[in-house]
Design a protein around this motif. Structure first.
Motif, mmCIF file in Angstrom:
data_model
loop_
_atom_site.group_PDB
_atom_site.id
_atom_site.type_symbol
_atom_site.label_atom_id
_atom_site.label_comp_id
_atom_site.label_asym_id
_atom_site.label_seq_id
_atom_site.Cartn_x
_atom_site.Cartn_y
_atom_site.Cartn_z
ATOM 1 N N UNK A 233 0.796 -1.225 0.000
ATOM 2 C CA UNK A 233 0.000 0.000 0.000
ATOM 3 C C UNK A 233 0.824 1.268 0.000
ATOM 4 N N UNK A 234 0.500 2.173 0.919
ATOM 5 C CA UNK A 234 1.161 3.476 0.950
ATOM 6 C C UNK A 234 2.648 3.364 1.289
ATOM 7 N N UNK A 235 3.055 2.281 1.951
ATOM 8 C CA UNK A 235 4.476 2.105 2.265
ATOM 9 C C UNK A 235 5.309 1.979 0.996
ATOM 10 N N UNK A 236 4.714 1.423 -0.057
ATOM 11 C CA UNK A 236 5.421 1.303 -1.331
ATOM 12 C C UNK A 236 5.676 2.692 -1.914
ATOM 13 N N UNK A 237 4.630 3.509 -1.975
ATOM 14 C CA UNK A 237 4.773 4.865 -2.502
ATOM 15 C C UNK A 237 5.770 5.671 -1.675
ATOM 16 N N UNK A 238 5.746 5.502 -0.362
ATOM 17 C CA UNK A 238 6.673 6.227 0.507
ATOM 18 C C UNK A 238 8.114 5.810 0.254
ATOM 19 N N UNK A 239 8.326 4.525 0.007
ATOM 20 C CA UNK A 239 9.678 4.019 -0.231
ATOM 21 C C UNK A 239 10.223 4.536 -1.563
ATOM 22 N N UNK A 240 9.365 4.599 -2.565
ATOM 23 C CA UNK A 240 9.781 5.158 -3.852
ATOM 24 C C UNK A 240 10.146 6.631 -3.687
ATOM 25 N N UNK A 241 9.337 7.372 -2.945
ATOM 26 C CA UNK A 241 9.634 8.790 -2.727
ATOM 27 C C UNK A 241 10.909 8.955 -1.908
ATOM 28 N N UNK A 242 11.131 8.094 -0.913
ATOM 29 C CA UNK A 242 12.392 8.128 -0.161
ATOM 30 C C UNK A 242 13.577 7.925 -1.104
ATOM 31 N N UNK A 243 13.412 7.026 -2.067
ATOM 32 C CA UNK A 243 14.485 6.755 -3.029
ATOM 33 C C UNK A 243 14.778 7.990 -3.867
ATOM 34 N N UNK A 244 13.737 8.678 -4.301
ATOM 35 C CA UNK A 244 13.929 9.914 -5.062
ATOM 36 C C UNK A 244 14.614 10.988 -4.209
ATOM 37 N N UNK A 245 14.148 11.126 -2.984
ATOM 38 C CA UNK A 245 14.708 12.143 -2.096
ATOM 39 C C UNK A 245 16.175 11.854 -1.798
ATOM 40 N N UNK A 246 16.542 10.583 -1.680
ATOM 41 C CA UNK A 246 17.939 10.232 -1.433
ATOM 42 C C UNK A 246 18.830 10.675 -2.581
ATOM 43 N N UNK A 247 18.352 10.523 -3.827
ATOM 44 C CA UNK A 247 19.128 10.982 -4.983
ATOM 45 C C UNK A 247 19.315 12.493 -4.915
ATOM 46 N N UNK A 248 18.231 13.219 -4.618
ATOM 47 C CA UNK A 248 18.328 14.679 -4.520
ATOM 48 C C UNK A 248 19.288 15.094 -3.407
ATOM 49 N N UNK A 249 19.208 14.405 -2.287
ATOM 50 C CA UNK A 249 20.078 14.732 -1.157
ATOM 51 C C UNK A 249 21.535 14.460 -1.496
ATOM 52 N N UNK A 250 21.784 13.322 -2.146
ATOM 53 C CA UNK A 250 23.158 12.997 -2.530
ATOM 54 C C UNK A 250 23.711 14.035 -3.506
ATOM 55 N N UNK A 251 22.885 14.451 -4.454
ATOM 56 C CA UNK A 251 23.351 15.471 -5.405
ATOM 57 C C UNK A 251 23.702 16.769 -4.677
ATOM 58 N N UNK A 252 22.857 17.197 -3.760
ATOM 59 C CA UNK A 252 23.137 18.421 -3.008
ATOM 60 C C UNK A 252 24.436 18.287 -2.225
ATOM 61 N N UNK A 253 24.651 17.108 -1.643
ATOM 62 C CA UNK A 253 25.870 16.894 -0.867
ATOM 63 C C UNK A 253 27.107 16.834 -1.762
ATOM 64 N N UNK A 254 26.953 16.287 -2.973
ATOM 65 C CA UNK A 254 28.064 16.262 -3.928
ATOM 66 C C UNK A 254 28.429 17.687 -4.331
ATOM 67 N N UNK A 255 27.426 18.499 -4.638
ATOM 68 C CA UNK A 255 27.689 19.888 -4.988
ATOM 69 C C UNK A 255 28.394 20.628 -3.836
ATOM 70 N N UNK A 256 27.936 20.359 -2.619
ATOM 71 C CA UNK A 256 28.538 20.990 -1.448
ATOM 72 C C UNK A 256 29.994 20.565 -1.299
ATOM 73 N N UNK A 257 30.261 19.287 -1.549
ATOM 74 C CA UNK A 257 31.629 18.784 -1.437
ATOM 75 C C UNK A 257 32.544 19.455 -2.465
ATOM 76 N N UNK A 258 32.053 19.601 -3.697
ATOM 77 C CA UNK A 258 32.857 20.261 -4.733
ATOM 78 C C UNK A 258 33.083 21.725 -4.397
ATOM 79 N N UNK A 259 32.051 22.383 -3.880
ATOM 80 C CA UNK A 259 32.190 23.786 -3.463
ATOM 81 C C UNK A 259 33.234 23.923 -2.366
ATOM 82 N N UNK A 260 33.315 22.900 -1.512
ATOM 83 C CA UNK A 260 34.270 22.921 -0.416
ATOM 84 C C UNK A 260 35.687 22.559 -0.813
ATOM 85 N N UNK A 261 35.911 22.253 -2.089
ATOM 86 C CA UNK A 261 37.273 22.004 -2.566
ATOM 87 C C UNK A 261 37.614 20.563 -2.863
#
Length: 321
Positions: A233-261
């Motif tokens: 049920x809704x746990x499936x949709x939540x897990x898919x959204x968590x997966x999307x959010x993890x990609x976005x979070x990782x990208x933000x952290x990668x950008x931050x790491x590059x900005x930091x040198x």
């Protein structure tokens, strides 16, 4: 542990270190489809006992290998020894990384050795080798989805790449159940106590997000992953959204790491490892597939330059004027 998900579909569960490891048995009167072989010990500790307990031995038995990681294919040779008539099936894109432990380690676990200097140490290599078991052959190679009859119902081996180029799952449209392996990873693989073991791993951002789109469009009601309790049920949709959010979070952290040198893949992974929620800093190398995939995606969109002229790649964030 054995759990019937729906009639004709059984989930087996074992403990691999600090996390769950599951395989699946899909059966009818004449056929048995085993999804993943686990570790070299899994057939005799988990899979074969479940088959014997439930009297599921069948004249037509197929092993579907979702992808080339040791905890999914390491038990293949042992399983074939138990059932000599067993046929193995995998996606063409993963076959080169299946059945040859040394080649699999070089091509997958040390995928960034030549480009970025990231190699397993001697102890880690020995552990990985032991987890792969003996060599084996893949009997059937598929290049897309493959539908098959399972008694009085239809099922399909479906191509859901990202975690590997050829990652597959098994789709049962009747109960809307998807055996997904590691194709969808949420915020990452968790220990049995709920803490984070390692982050989501994908070798292609485009493939991984396309898989999330596809699974969402399938309107899955029962999601069965290799290291998670069954979701409905809704746990499936939540897990898919968590997966999307993890990609976005990782990208933000990668950008931050590059900005930091940070410039090398190792340095970026170390920086991201210090900011990804719940991840132990000593697990930074587990970030290499996803961070590399995100860096190459950022290069493709004109946000990052990659210098491959030296012994290892160097990455730079382009600053927009």
């Amino acid at each position: 542990m054995i759990n019937e998900i729906v009639p004709g579909l059984v989930r087996t569960e074992e403990i691999d270190g600090t996390r769950l490891l599951c395989q699946f048995l899909l059966y009818s009167d004449e056929q048995l489809t085993i999804v993943d072989a686990g570790l070299p010990s899994s057939p005799f500790s988990t899979i074969v006992p479940a088959i014997e307990k439930l009297s599921l031995e069948r004249p037509h038995t197929t092993l579907v290998l979702t992808h080339p990681d040791a905890d999914h294919c390491g038990g293949t040779a042992s399983l074939r020894a138990a059932y000599p008539w067993l046929k193995t099936l995998a996606h063409e894109s993963d076959v080169a990384l299946l059945g040859n432990p040394g080649g699999t380690i070089a091509g997958r676990y040390e995928a960034f050795a030549q480009t970025d200097g990231l190699r397993l140490d001697r102890l880690a290599r020995a552990r990985a080798t032991a987890r792969f078991g003996a060599a084996f052959d893949v009997d059937e190679r598929i290049t897309g989805d493959r539908w098959f009859d399972q008694g009085n119902r239809r099922a399909a081996v479906v191509h859901i790449p990202g975690h590997s180029d050829g990652h597959v799952g098994v789709w049962l449209p009747g109960p809307r159940a998807l055996i997904a392996g590691d194709a969808i990873m949420g915020y990452g693989i968790r220990n049995c106590d709920g803490s984070l073991l390692y982050p989501p791993q994908f070798f292609s951002r485009a493939f991984y997000e396309a898989t999330l789109d596809r699974v969402e469009a399938m309107d899955v009601d029962i999601l069965l992953c290799a290291h998670e309790a069954p979701m409905t049920g809704t746990a499936v949709a939540n897990f898919i959204e968590d997966s999307r959010e993890a990609v976005r979070l990782l990208e933000a952290n990668v950008r931050q790491a590059l900005t930091g040198g940070a410039e090398s893949l190792a340095n970026v992974c170390q920086a991201v490892g210090g900011t990804y929620p719940g991840l132990s800093p000593d697990r930074w190398m587990d970030l290499a597939p996803s961070v590399s995939a995100l860096l190459l995606d950022l290069q493709a969109t004109g946000n990052v330059t990659v210098d491959s002229a030296g012994e290892i790649r160097h990455f730079s964030l382009l600053r927009k004027s």
